[in-house]
Scaffold this motif. Structure first.
Motif, mmCIF file in Angstrom:
data_model
loop_
_atom_site.group_PDB
_atom_site.id
_atom_site.type_symbol
_atom_site.label_atom_id
_atom_site.label_comp_id
_atom_site.label_asym_id
_atom_site.label_seq_id
_atom_site.Cartn_x
_atom_site.Cartn_y
_atom_site.Cartn_z
ATOM 1 N N GLU A 132 0.813 -1.218 0.000
ATOM 2 C CA GLU A 132 0.000 0.000 0.000
ATOM 3 C C GLU A 132 0.847 1.268 0.000
ATOM 4 O OE1 GLU A 132 -2.607 -0.158 3.315
ATOM 5 O OE2 GLU A 132 -3.650 -1.976 2.654
ATOM 6 N N PRO A 134 2.665 4.423 -1.117
ATOM 7 C CA PRO A 134 2.388 5.229 -2.313
ATOM 8 C C PRO A 134 3.606 5.320 -3.227
ATOM 9 C CG PRO A 134 2.722 6.638 -0.408
ATOM 10 C CD PRO A 134 2.688 5.229 0.115
ATOM 11 N N LEU A 135 3.335 5.515 -4.496
ATOM 12 C CA LEU A 135 4.394 5.751 -5.473
ATOM 13 C C LEU A 135 4.701 7.240 -5.504
ATOM 14 C CD1 LEU A 135 3.126 3.528 -8.434
ATOM 15 C CD2 LEU A 135 4.523 2.852 -6.470
ATOM 16 N N GLU A 136 5.971 7.570 -5.341
ATOM 17 C CA GLU A 136 6.407 8.967 -5.335
ATOM 18 C C GLU A 136 7.326 9.171 -6.536
ATOM 19 O OE1 GLU A 136 8.293 12.194 -2.155
ATOM 20 O OE2 GLU A 136 7.915 10.120 -1.541
ATOM 21 N N SER A 247 7.544 5.327 1.157
ATOM 22 C CA SER A 247 6.964 5.329 -0.177
ATOM 23 C C SER A 247 7.906 4.585 -1.110
ATOM 24 C CB SER A 247 6.754 6.765 -0.673
ATOM 25 O OG SER A 247 8.014 7.418 -0.830
ATOM 26 N N PRO A 274 0.360 7.041 -15.018
ATOM 27 C CA PRO A 274 -0.151 7.914 -13.957
ATOM 28 C C PRO A 274 -1.308 7.308 -13.156
ATOM 29 C CG PRO A 274 0.138 9.133 -16.012
ATOM 30 C CD PRO A 274 0.306 7.687 -16.339
ATOM 31 N N ARG A 275 -1.943 6.273 -13.681
ATOM 32 C CA ARG A 275 -3.047 5.653 -12.963
ATOM 33 C C ARG A 275 -2.569 4.783 -11.810
ATOM 34 N NH1 ARG A 275 -5.822 2.928 -18.087
ATOM 35 N NH2 ARG A 275 -3.580 2.519 -18.431
ATOM 36 N N LEU A 276 -1.294 4.426 -11.793
ATOM 37 C CA LEU A 276 -0.755 3.602 -10.714
ATOM 38 C C LEU A 276 -0.548 4.465 -9.482
ATOM 39 C CD1 LEU A 276 1.879 1.498 -12.703
ATOM 40 C CD2 LEU A 276 -0.560 1.077 -12.380
ATOM 41 N N ARG A 277 -0.939 3.963 -8.339
ATOM 42 C CA ARG A 277 -0.893 4.765 -7.113
ATOM 43 C C ARG A 277 -0.020 4.161 -6.013
ATOM 44 N NH1 ARG A 277 -2.246 8.232 -9.891
ATOM 45 N NH2 ARG A 277 -4.185 9.447 -9.919
ATOM 46 N N ALA A 278 0.054 2.833 -5.923
ATOM 47 C CA ALA A 278 0.751 2.182 -4.811
ATOM 48 C C ALA A 278 1.639 1.056 -5.334
ATOM 49 C CB ALA A 278 -0.258 1.639 -3.799
ATOM 50 N N ARG A 279 2.514 0.584 -4.458
ATOM 51 C CA ARG A 279 3.447 -0.467 -4.863
ATOM 52 C C ARG A 279 2.702 -1.678 -5.407
ATOM 53 N NH1 ARG A 279 8.701 -3.029 -1.684
ATOM 54 N NH2 ARG A 279 9.012 -4.739 -3.157
ATOM 55 N N ASP A 281 0.266 -1.821 -7.212
ATOM 56 C CA ASP A 281 -0.197 -1.602 -8.583
ATOM 57 C C ASP A 281 0.879 -1.900 -9.613
ATOM 58 O OD1 ASP A 281 -2.596 -0.697 -7.513
ATOM 59 O OD2 ASP A 281 -1.976 1.409 -7.564
#
Length: 501
Positions: A132, A134-136, A247, A274-279, A281
């Motif tokens: 969970e 986040p991708l930074e 993150s 850009p639609r990817l939000r978390a690890r 994904d």
């Protein structure tokens, strides 16, 4: 079994990398010992024997299997060949577990640089699931690929998983006749078959699936099957992924001319969807590195991961110094003296000019590494091989900078590409790329040295009459060569006073 006796069922050790190179029309197999850096060149017959040595056959069985594949040999000759490999430490021990036994650092400097061993903290049951996190993503950057294949011509290993290799062979069966036999176009990632991943053969230092000649070319897999036909590593390059406990930092490896040519240009391709939000994904096959709980910040001193992450955010927010290389050297000294304090970052923002005498041992160590590699490459690499030529250019640049007056003049002149240098540092900070095998303070000095060498490289390329597009961005060329071809080990040589060259 005696430790000196040849294993009854020999096989290549996992720390040995077998790579197929086509130099013109001549096939060469190189065995690279990842532990020592030594290279051994084999002919097709010797590789036929070694390919049949999968750990299930004795030497007589290997000879029979190799003969069926067109590599006949006498048992006595095969026995002598495997004895030579065993004496060189290239065969796996009879007990597979012995092959990966830890070894002492190769130099005194490596021992001094080792971080203290610290027990991992107890797992917090209330902590967020790593999936969970986040991708930074590195802000204000998108990639404009020029399609000229520079990155396909510089690396020693381009990996394919079994499905990717099968697709490549189906799309381009004529490439090295790989459509008929997998092993004609690929070698194992490590050791011998079977292996989870394969490495494509190189032709004059270029991926065998790269079209065109000289300094340009397009991926023929992309042309035949679209971008999804390329292996995952090629599709995600140049993005890097690091989980720092808070993150997943997604940054960019500044190792391709396209990366620096994209600086300040909007409208390119994003590093990730850009639609990817978390690890969770991300494609599960993507290699996400994880920062350890404690990281070496100076020889003999470590800091907790959370402290490093907070410090990197402060550094990213700091004003860039007027001279990035000088700022990195000043920050290294401050980290060793003060640790991860605000005062250290202040010294980074307002550094003293670089001292040529402080740089000299680092440049000399890099020259020794590059010169030795250039001599080794000349024995087997094609003259058209970009890696061979880039090594020669780096050796020539570091040799020229051994002249004190020339080095002083270079350091006094304004940096020729300050925007490129600032971006290189920004990408490294965001992606935690300063944290790795070296303690932080030493990695900072190493990065400063790389920038200085890159400043000198255009003159060397001009003198050599080089018109390769990779020369347009010398920082990227230096970065790719140091990481991709082992030249970054020079940093330990510099600490060891030049004894380990």
């Amino acid at each position: 079994m005696s430790p000196n006796a040849l294993p009854a069922r020999p096989r290549l050790a996992d720390h040995v990398l077998a790579r197929r190179h086509m130099v013109g029309e001549e096939e060469r197999i190189l065995l690279h010992d990842a532990r020592t850096g030594e290279l051994l060149q084999l002919g097709a017959r010797e590789w036929g024997l070694l390919s049949a040595a999968d750990g299930t056959r004795d030497v007589e069985g290997i000879v029979i299997a190799a003969a069926r594949e067109g590599a006949p040999a006498r048992v006595a000759a095969a026995q002598a060949f495997f004895a030579q490999l065993h004496a060189a430490g290239l065969l796996a021990a009879e007990d597979a577990g012995e092959d990966e036994a830890p070894r002492a650092p190769a130099t005194a400097a490596a021992a001094a640089a080792a971080a203290p061993v610290t027990a991992a903290p107890a797992l917090d049951p209330g902590a967020r699931d790593p999936q969970e996190r986040p991708l930074e993503v590195l802000p204000d950057f998108s990639l404009h690929c020029d399609g000229r294949g520079s990155c396909c011509r510089i690396y020693a290993s381009i990996l394919f998983d079994p499905e990717e290799a099968a697709r490549a062979r189906a799309l381009r069966p004529e490439v090295l006749s790989g459509g008929a036999r997998h092993e004609r176009a690929f070698t194992p990632e490590r050791g011998a078959w079977p292996c989870a991943a394969s490495v494509v053969a190189m032709r004059d230092g270029r991926c065998a699936y790269l079209e065109g000649e000289g300094g340009a070319g397009r991926c023929s897999l992309h042309a035949a099957g679209g971008p999804g036909a390329k292996p995952l590593g090629c599709r995600t390059f140049p993005a890097s992924f690091v989980d720092d406990g808070e993150s997943v930092r997604i940054s960019v490896a500044v190792e391709c001319a396209c990366v620096l040519a994209s600086v300040g240009r909007p409208g390119g391709a994003p590093l990730v969807d850009p639609r990817l939000r978390a690890r969770g994904d991300l494609d599960e096959r993507i290699d996400v590195a994880t920062l350890p709980d404690h990281v070496a910040v100076a020889p003999g001193r470590a800091a907790a991961r959370a402290e490093l992450v907070a410090w990197s955010r402060r550094l990213a927010a700091a004003a860039p110094p007027p001279d990035v290389a000088a700022g990195l050297f000043a920050l290294a000294a401050a980290v060793e003296a003060e640790g991860l304090t605000g005062g250290a970052i202040a010294r980074f923002e307002r550094p003293d000019p670089l001292d040529p005498a402080a740089l000299a041992p680092w440049l000399a160590a890099l020259h020794r590494r590059a010169a030795r590699r250039a001599r080794e490459d000349a024995a087997w690499r094609s003259e058209r091989d970009l890696a061979r030529r880039a090594t020669q250019w780096i050796a020539a640049a570091t040799f020229a900078l051994a002249e004190p007056d020339l080095l002083a003049a270079l350091l006094q002149a304004p940096a020729p590409a300050p925007d490129r240098e600032r971006f290189t540092l920004r990408a490294a900070i965001h992606g935690h790329r300063l944290l790795g095998a070296l303690p932080l303070s030493l990695a900072l000095r190493d990065r400063a040295v790389r920038l200085v060498v890159a400043r000198a490289l255009p003159l060397i390329c001009a003198e050599a009459g080089a018109d390769d597009p990779a020369c347009a961005e010398p920082i990227a060329l230096v970065e790719a060569m140091l990481r991709g071809h082992g030249l970054d080990a020079y940093a330990l040589d510099a600490l060891d006073g030049g004894r380990a060259s």
